[in-house]
Design an enzyme around this catalytic site. Structure first.
Site, PDB file in Angstrom:
ATOM      1  N   LYS A 101      19.266  71.270   2.642  1.00 13.17           N
ATOM      2  CA  LYS A 101      19.837  71.969   3.798  1.00 13.17           C
ATOM      3  C   LYS A 101      18.785  72.548   4.741  1.00 13.17           C
ATOM      4  O   LYS A 101      18.942  72.473   5.963  1.00 13.17           O
ATOM      5  CB  LYS A 101      20.797  73.064   3.329  1.00 13.17           C
ATOM      6  CG  LYS A 101      22.061  72.529   2.681  1.00 13.17           C
ATOM      7  CD  LYS A 101      23.033  73.651   2.358  1.00 13.17           C
ATOM      8  CE  LYS A 101      24.335  73.107   1.793  1.00 13.17           C
ATOM      9  NZ  LYS A 101      25.331  74.176   1.580  1.00 13.17           N
ATOM     10  N   ASP A 137      29.395  76.126   6.621  1.00  8.47           N
ATOM     11  CA  ASP A 137      29.646  77.003   5.468  1.00  8.47           C
ATOM     12  C   ASP A 137      30.289  78.323   5.893  1.00  8.47           C
ATOM     13  O   ASP A 137      31.297  78.753   5.335  1.00  8.47           O
ATOM     14  CB  ASP A 137      28.349  77.301   4.725  1.00  8.47           C
ATOM     15  CG  ASP A 137      27.859  76.123   3.902  1.00  8.47           C
ATOM     16  OD1 ASP A 137      28.685  75.266   3.545  1.00  8.47           O
ATOM     17  OD2 ASP A 137      26.658  76.064   3.608  1.00  8.47           O
TER      18      ASP A 137
END
Length: 304
Positions: A101, A137
């Protein structure tokens, strides 16, 4: 009118084995396909969830017909190579999981600054220059919270347990969406203070997990890994949850975590991480296709 197609089941959506970087050069990935990249990645349920969406949407959307969603095992040292290959192959969009990420955000040619203020990317979509990075997220958490309670983080007193990547993304989203306060609780003082500095907002405070009580009416969000295993203890001491408004455990497993069991015993509304994962995936799907996928079908495919 024709009867609607039956909803795909998890068994019907089962995919072939996990691909590797070498498989990309061998023609195993077609233009327009999607994928999740990680190491490890064989456990990921994303292909099941997203393939269910593609199967339902394809009849009315010719651009989605024949598209597949893959798992691709990509070691950290081969991420740049894999991203370059996938861009040349015409990938429709990518999702990133551990350990990619942060590096994916660094490698992206464009960044959606409103969505990557947490310092990491979980989604890449193709643009003329290469890849545009974003992170679903935090907004996925906010949408799941609103789904379960009728409202998002706005004006809430939010307490986040943990100081890792999930805490960073959710904390940034809560601040951006207007939470009243944000309390970061973590066992490591250095990590929680570092996260507080990164978030850089006067609404943020930090402390340890050994608290006797939380602020009255708090929305508690567990971003630690405690809850992934049945034997895991709660991250908080007994009784600390009393007076909380809602408990959101971002972990999920076959049974309820110790934190959720205590919340239920105290009659505090609560949920595990499945709704967040579904919303996170749905928003990533929309980023790559422009279409918000059928959330109920995704829930069924994930076993919610």
């Amino acid at each position: 009118p024709a009867s609607p197609a039956p909803s795909p089941t998890p068994a019907a959506m089962a995919l072939p084995e996990t691909l590797t970087v070498a498989d990309l050069a061998a023609g195993r990935f077609q233009a327009g396909d999607f994928a999740v990249l990680g190491d490890p990645v064989a456990h990921s349920l994303r292909p099941v969830m997203h393939q269910a969406s593609l199967s339902l949407l394809a009849p009315g959307n010719p651009a989605l017909r024949g598209r597949r969603y893959h798992r691709i095992h990509v070691p950290a040292e081969r991420l740049a190579e894999a991203l370059a290959q996938l861009r040349l192959l015409g990938a429709g969009g990518l999702n990133l999981t551990v350990p990619h990420k942060v590096e994916a955000l660094r490698l992206a040619q464009e960044k959606d600054l409103s969505e990557v203020d947490c310092g990491a990317a979980n989604t890449l979509v193709p643009v003329p220059a290469g890849w545009r990075a974003l992170n679903t997220d935090g907004l996925g958490f906010a949408e799941a919270l609103a789904e379960r309670t009728g409202r998002g983080p706005e004006e809430r007193a939010v307490v986040i347990l943990g100081a890792g990547g999930a805490a960073r993304a959710i904390g940034a989203a809560c601040l951006r969406l207007g939470c009243a306060s944000l309390l970061l609780l973590n066992r490591s003082e250095a990590r929680r203070d570092e996260l507080a500095r990164l978030l850089d907002d006067p609404r943020v405070a930090a402390g340890g997990l050994d608290v006797a009580a939380l602020p009255a009416g708090a929305t508690v969000v567990n971003c630690t890994t405690l809850g992934l295993k049945a034997e895991d203890p709660s991250p908080l001491p007994p009784g600390a949850l009393a007076g909380s408004d809602f408990v959101f455990d971002t972990t999920y497993a076959a049974g309820r975590s110790a934190l959720l069991r205590e919340a239920a015993a105290l009659r505090i509304p609560c949920c595990d991480g499945r709704p967040m994962l579904r919303w996170q995936g749905a928003l990533a799907f929309r980023a790559g296709t422009g279409i918000l996928p059928p959330l109920q079908a995704m829930a069924r495919a994930r076993g919610e």
